[in-house]
Design an enzyme around this catalytic site. Structure first.
Site, PDB file in Angstrom:
ATOM      1  N   ASN A   1       0.791  -1.327   0.012  1.00  0.00           N
ATOM      2  CA  ASN A   1      -0.032   0.151  -0.084  1.00  0.00           C
ATOM      3  C   ASN A   1       0.892   1.218   0.144  1.00  0.00           C
ATOM      4  O   ASN A   1       1.464   1.544   1.032  1.00  0.00           O
ATOM      5  CB  ASN A   1      -0.762   0.033   1.219  1.00  0.00           C
ATOM      6  CG  ASN A   1      -1.732   1.212   1.434  1.00  0.00           C
ATOM      7  OD1 ASN A   1      -1.609   2.077   0.637  1.00  0.00           O
ATOM      8  ND2 ASN A   1      -2.248   1.434   2.665  1.00  0.00           N
TER       9      ASN A   1
ATOM     10  N   HIS B   1      -9.467   1.109   4.983  1.00  0.00           N
ATOM     11  CA  HIS B   1      -8.151   1.259   6.039  1.00  0.00           C
ATOM     12  C   HIS B   1      -8.564   2.085   6.950  1.00  0.00           C
ATOM     13  O   HIS B   1      -9.225   2.987   7.057  1.00  0.00           O
ATOM     14  CB  HIS B   1      -7.113   1.987   4.806  1.00  0.00           C
ATOM     15  CG  HIS B   1      -5.842   1.800   5.290  1.00  0.00           C
ATOM     16  ND1 HIS B   1      -5.230   2.881   6.319  1.00  0.00           N
ATOM     17  CD2 HIS B   1      -4.573   0.976   5.186  1.00  0.00           C
ATOM     18  CE1 HIS B   1      -4.003   2.479   6.477  1.00  0.00           C
ATOM     19  NE2 HIS B   1      -3.639   1.360   6.143  1.00  0.00           N
TER      20      HIS B   1
ATOM     21  N   GLY C   1       2.619   1.789  10.805  1.00  0.00           N
ATOM     22  CA  GLY C   1       3.769   2.910  10.664  1.00  0.00           C
ATOM     23  C   GLY C   1       4.413   3.547  11.729  1.00  0.00           C
ATOM     24  O   GLY C   1       5.148   4.166  12.035  1.00  0.00           O
TER      25      GLY C   1
ATOM     26  N   LYS D   1       0.180   4.300  -0.152  1.00  0.00           N
ATOM     27  CA  LYS D   1      -0.620   5.268   0.529  1.00  0.00           C
ATOM     28  C   LYS D   1      -0.299   6.617  -0.348  1.00  0.00           C
ATOM     29  O   LYS D   1      -0.476   6.431  -1.697  1.00  0.00           O
ATOM     30  CB  LYS D   1       0.000   5.708   1.701  1.00  0.00           C
ATOM     31  CG  LYS D   1      -0.190   4.415   2.601  1.00  0.00           C
ATOM     32  CD  LYS D   1       0.135   4.619   4.132  1.00  0.00           C
ATOM     33  CE  LYS D   1      -0.034   3.243   4.879  1.00  0.00           C
ATOM     34  NZ  LYS D   1      -0.123   3.110   6.166  1.00  0.00           N
TER      35      LYS D   1
ATOM     36  N   SER E   1       3.610  -2.269  10.114  1.00  0.00           N
ATOM     37  CA  SER E   1       4.762  -2.414  10.443  1.00  0.00           C
ATOM     38  C   SER E   1       5.454  -3.542  10.053  1.00  0.00           C
ATOM     39  O   SER E   1       6.545  -4.268  10.411  1.00  0.00           O
ATOM     40  CB  SER E   1       5.304  -2.036  11.996  1.00  0.00           C
ATOM     41  OG  SER E   1       4.980  -0.904  12.300  1.00  0.00           O
TER      42      SER E   1
ATOM     43  N   GLU F   1      -5.167  -5.424  10.775  1.00  0.00           N
ATOM     44  CA  GLU F   1      -4.294  -4.274  10.906  1.00  0.00           C
ATOM     45  C   GLU F   1      -4.576  -3.506  12.010  1.00  0.00           C
ATOM     46  O   GLU F   1      -5.340  -2.724  12.412  1.00  0.00           O
ATOM     47  CB  GLU F   1      -4.269  -3.323   9.765  1.00  0.00           C
ATOM     48  CG  GLU F   1      -3.933  -3.821   8.355  1.00  0.00           C
ATOM     49  CD  GLU F   1      -3.485  -2.631   7.413  1.00  0.00           C
ATOM     50  OE1 GLU F   1      -2.161  -2.781   7.112  1.00  0.00           O
ATOM     51  OE2 GLU F   1      -4.051  -1.789   7.190  1.00  0.00           O
TER      52      GLU F   1
ATOM     53  N   GLU G   1      -6.893   4.609   8.226  1.00  0.00           N
ATOM     54  CA  GLU G   1      -6.566   5.838   7.952  1.00  0.00           C
ATOM     55  C   GLU G   1      -7.817   6.359   7.319  1.00  0.00           C
ATOM     56  O   GLU G   1      -7.938   7.656   7.651  1.00  0.00           O
ATOM     57  CB  GLU G   1      -5.256   6.165   7.163  1.00  0.00           C
ATOM     58  CG  GLU G   1      -3.876   5.734   7.741  1.00  0.00           C
ATOM     59  CD  GLU G   1      -2.755   5.271   6.784  1.00  0.00           C
ATOM     60  OE1 GLU G   1      -3.011   5.519   5.676  1.00  0.00           O
ATOM     61  OE2 GLU G   1      -1.719   4.936   7.687  1.00  0.00           O
TER      62      GLU G   1
HETATM   63  P1  PGA Z   1       3.026   0.259   7.689  1.00  0.00           P
HETATM   64  O1  PGA Z   1       1.440   0.479   6.941  1.00  0.00           O
HETATM   65  O2  PGA Z   1       3.498  -1.196   6.775  1.00  0.00           O
HETATM   66  O3  PGA Z   1       3.743   1.410   7.199  1.00  0.00           O
HETATM   67  O4  PGA Z   1       2.973   0.044   8.988  1.00  0.00           O
HETATM   68  C1  PGA Z   1       0.490  -0.771   6.828  1.00  0.00           C
HETATM   69  C2  PGA Z   1      -0.664  -0.326   6.342  1.00  0.00           C
HETATM   70  O5  PGA Z   1      -1.131   0.810   6.659  1.00  0.00           O
HETATM   71  O6  PGA Z   1      -1.239  -0.734   5.563  1.00  0.00           O
END
Ligand code: PGA
Length: 251
Positions: free
Chosen positions: A10, A94, A170, A12, A210, A164, A96
């Site tokens: 992803n 997601h 992140g 983003k 992560s 997740e 976010e």
């Molecule tokens: P990350 O994000 O691997 O940077 O922790 C995962 C995600 O948001 O799908």
């Protein structure tokens, strides 16, 4: 759906057109073809460029879609538009988007249905916040997300779940192996209650949060984990190829 593990990246809100060629040439050079079902979800602006070079090595996905097919929704992207540009998958729900765009389980459910109608496979994200985990609410929160955001049309062929934990995205914080196995088992139990036993055992569940080149192989070896959804670490072609190499070989 093929019986391979899934490694989805992803991107983003990262990447410009000038990044696509550098990324794909280095990635295609390093990645073992066929090792996993590899999916790259770039920002919408790069969808076509990735679809053009994907070949059979990886599939392309969107990062979100609108629940309607078309209409007066300024700035939004519909599932048929993603399909039109060559996408096979789309991330929905997601964390976010749930947190920063106030997306509810109800909306995520409709987005997943829209994706399926357009012939896309939604990668539907669920996960608890740190506060919810600390308050021992993980199972309750995930059960609700399962019940209300997964559409009744879901089958193991037309929907993928990504677990997740919000606190892991992140942050470099990864749950213990035991926590991942236990929580994914709880998600499967919630699917059994809300849908069916068959769906609960067959549906693919990815872990995300992560994931990197160092921990991916171990995470993908865990019981109940069918692959990974990778954010930051998917931006490095070498690192992402190494993550793919961590997928369990197919017998
Ligand atoms: P990350 O994000 O691997 O940077 O922790 C995962 C995600 O948001 O799908």
């Amino acid at each position: 759906m093929q019986n391979k593990q899934i490694v989805a990246g992803n991107w983003k809100m990262n990447g410009l057109t000038s990044d696509v060629e550098n990324f794909t040439s280095a990635f295609l050079d390093k990645v073992e073809p066929g090792r996993a079902e590899v999916i790259i979800c770039p920002p919408f602006t790069l969808t076509e460029a990735f679809a053009e070079v994907a070949g059979t090595t990886f599939a392309v996905g969107g990062q979100d879609c609108h629940p309607e097919e078309s209409g007066a929704f300024t700035g939004n992207i519909s599932a048929p538009m993603l399909k039109d540009l060559g996408c096979k998958y789309v991330i929905v729900g997601h964390s976010e988007r749930r947190a920063k765009h106030f997306e509810t389980n109800f909306l995520v459910n409709h987005k997943a249905v829209a994706a399926q109608k357009a012939g896309l496979i939604p990668i539907l994200c669920i996960g608890e916040t740190l506060k919810e985990r600390e308050d021992n609410k993980t199972q309750e929160v995930l059960s609700k997300q399962v019940k209300y955001s997964i559409p009744s049309s879901a089958t193991e062929e037309n929907l993928i779940i990504a677990y997740e934990p919000v606190w892991s995205i992140g942050t470099g914080l990864v749950p213990t192996d035991e926590q991942i196995v236990e929580t994914i088992a709880q998600i499967r139990e919630a699917i059994k209650i809300a849908f069916s036993e068959e769906l609960s055992t067959k549906i693919k569940i990815l872990y995300g949060g992560s994931v990197n080149a160092k921990n991916a192989k171990q995470i993908m070896s865990l019981q109940g984990v069918d692959g990974v959804l990778v954010g930051g670490a998917s931006l490095s072609p070498e690192g992402f190829a190494e993550i793919v190499a961590g997928a369990k070989p197919i017998n």
